[in-house]
Scaffold this active site. Structure first.
Site: not given
Ligand code: NAD
Length: 480
Positions: A75-76, A81, A105, A110, A117, A372
């Site tokens: 909460h700093h 988010k 992150k 910044d 989460k 965002s």
């Molecule tokens: P998503 O659900 O759109 O896509 C993830 C994909 O990975 C899916 O197509 C799934 O079938 C595939 N997958 C799952 N397990 C797998 C495996 N073992 N081998 C191969 N493919 C596999 O999710 P996303 O939003 O693209 O998020 C992916 C990663 O990015 C997560 O770690 C998430 O926390 C991170 N992330 C997402 C965002 C965002 O804006 N969406 C932002 C920051 C970080």
């Protein structure tokens, strides 16, 4: 009132694994900062952890109990988010780890938010759209009841398994209960019509590309890896073709990199001659699988993607994918962590000892939260970016162009005039802000790495975050 305040740090530290990995990275970096142990602990702990269970009625009339979490790590800065994840693997440890990563992150790039989460322990393919809507709305209702959502409190976004549709449901539920003029800012990653922003869907993947491009442009670093500078001509593989993996791959290929391998849930494919991303997406849409695509070879197992020859490996699926078991087999020289926590801390050491360049998740996938932030600003300002200045800029540029024509005697073509006088629209501004932020943050991290003579960017990124948060705590003091 918040539910269940978490003050038993030691219990949490010893019980949870992913969170422990994040804290190991934190501890490694903390040694390079000047803050005392108490303050470092305050930065490290999760401030509030909310665990909720609620029933939903399935389409066939059965009642099912659903389990979810929302963790506000720090909460700093307010609001906090962080995305909401739908996966059968969601648990408290994972949500705490991801919330902590969000804090670091945001500080690294910044963005003035604390980290949070959320997660619901479901596999989306087991539920109909109607059931998913019920689950999302009921979860939102529970967050509202406990004060875990609001434009000034805690602002969710999409993550693994969720997207604009779910964010739209969250906003609609929030709005039905709260008479808040800033309601649209209670969640980001929404559909454009509901206060979303141009460029949010692709933001994380776009940021991943900007980050890789920055890394590849550093001549000394590329020389150490035996690679030429620039993204163009480099080969890469991606694990996970979801939102982040697809968009990162799209921008990498547009910049001239060659996609040679893809892994998805159903398996992995490899083609040293290159894989056409759009055709692969169409093929998967039609057949339900990436296997058997074009001239590519099917690998025995999805995880074999880590062993193929390439310059850049982009894990873009889930955490703990690069482990003790496969780190030694990885041939890629650059590991670009698009997913959160894809590399365990031991695997990180193995890769680092082999001389690989790891571009850390805490920096590389920040594009989503950066955009965002722009969306949240747009929603509390109640005005679309570019609305006030686009036409004014265009007429100023036109005057300058006409002046240049009259001084030089050269007449611009219609096409030249269109390019010269183009006023920035929302997408242009968002993309420019994202690029600027990713470039600046990379340079900051590199400087810290060089200043402390470190051999990895992850520790440098954590030092950057701890310093920024620590200074803030020092300036504001601890209340009361
Ligand atoms: P998503 O659900 O759109 O896509 C993830 C994909 O990975 C899916 O197509 C799934 O079938 C595939 N997958 C799952 N397990 C797998 C495996 N073992 N081998 C191969 N493919 C596999 O999710 P996303 O939003 O693209 O998020 C992916 C990663 O990015 C997560 O770690 C998430 O926390 C991170 N992330 C997402 C965002 C965002 O804006 N969406 C932002 C920051 C970080």
């Amino acid at each position: 009132m918040k539910a269940q305040n978490n003050d038993n740090l030691t219990t949490y530290m010893s019980t949870y694994k992913f969170y422990e990995q994040v804290n190991k990275n934190f501890d490694k970096a903390a040694k390079y900062t000047r803050f005392d142990k108490g303050l470092l602990n305050q930065i490290k702990v999760c401030n509030t952890v909310y665990h909720v269970t609620f029933p939903i009625e399935k389409d066939d009339g059965r009642i099912e109990v659903i389990e979810g979490w929302r963790v506000e790590h720090s909460h700093h800065k307010m609001p906090t988010k962080g995305g909401i994840r739908y996966s059968h693997k969601v648990d408290e440890d994972e949500t705490m780890a991801l919330a902590a990563l969000m804090t670091y992150k945001c500080a690294i790039v910044d963005v003035p938010f604390g980290g949070a989460k959320g997660g619901i322990k479901i596999s989306t393919r087991d539920y109909s759209d109607r059931e998913l809507e019920k689950i999302t709305r009921r979860y939102t209702f529970e967050l509202i009841k406990k004060g875990f959502i609001g434009p000034a409190v805690d602002v969710p976004a999409p993550d693994y398994g969720t997207g604009a549709r779910e964010m739209g449901w969250i906003l609609d539920t929030y709005r039905q209960i709260n008479n808040d003029i800033n309601a649209e800012a209670c969640v980001t990653g929404k559909p454009i019509q509901q206060g979303g922003i141009q460029g949010r869907k692709e933001a994380t993947g776009r940021g991943v590309y900007f980050g890789i491009r920055e890394a590849c442009n550093v001549k000394e670093d590329m020389e150490k890896l035996g690679l030429s500078t620039g993204v163009e001509g480099k080969t890469f593989v991606v694990q996970g073709l979801g939102n982040v993996g697809f968009h990162a791959s799209k921008y990498m290929t547009e910049a001239g990199a060659k996609l040679v391998g893809v892994a998805e849930i159903e398996g992995a494919i490899y083609d040293p001659n290159g894989i056409d991303l759009n055709k692969l997406m169409e093929y998967r849409q039609d057949t339900g699988s990436i296997l058997g695509f074009g001239t590519s070879t099917d690998l025995n197992d999805s995880s074999d993607i880590f062993t193929v020859e390439c310059d850049i490996l982009i894990p873009a699926a889930l955490e703990s994918q690069i482990t003790d078991e496969n780190a030694n087999d990885i041939k890629a020289k650059i590991i670009a962590e698009a997913a959160n926590g894809p590399t365990t801390s031991h695997a990180h050491d193995v890769l680092k000892d082999r001389g690989a360049l790891i571009i850390p998740d805490s920096y590389l996938n920040a594009g989503g939260v950066i955009v965002s932030y722009f969306e949240w600003l747009k929603d509390i300002q109640h005005v679309r970016y570019g609305r006030m200045n686009k036409r004014f800029d265009e007429s100023s540029f036109m005057k300058i162009a006409r002046e240049i024509e009259s001084i030089s005697g050269k007449k611009f073509t219609d096409e030249e005039l269109k390019n010269l006088t183009h006023g920035a629209e929302e997408y242009d501004l968002v993309d420019s802000g994202l690029e600027e932020t990713m470039i600046n943050a990379y340079q900051q991290i590199r400087e810290i790495r060089d200043e402390h003579d470190l051999d990895d960017l992850r520790t440098a990124a954590f030092i950057s975050a701890i310093n920024k948060i620590g200074i803030m705590y020092e300036q504001m003091g601890i209340f009361p």
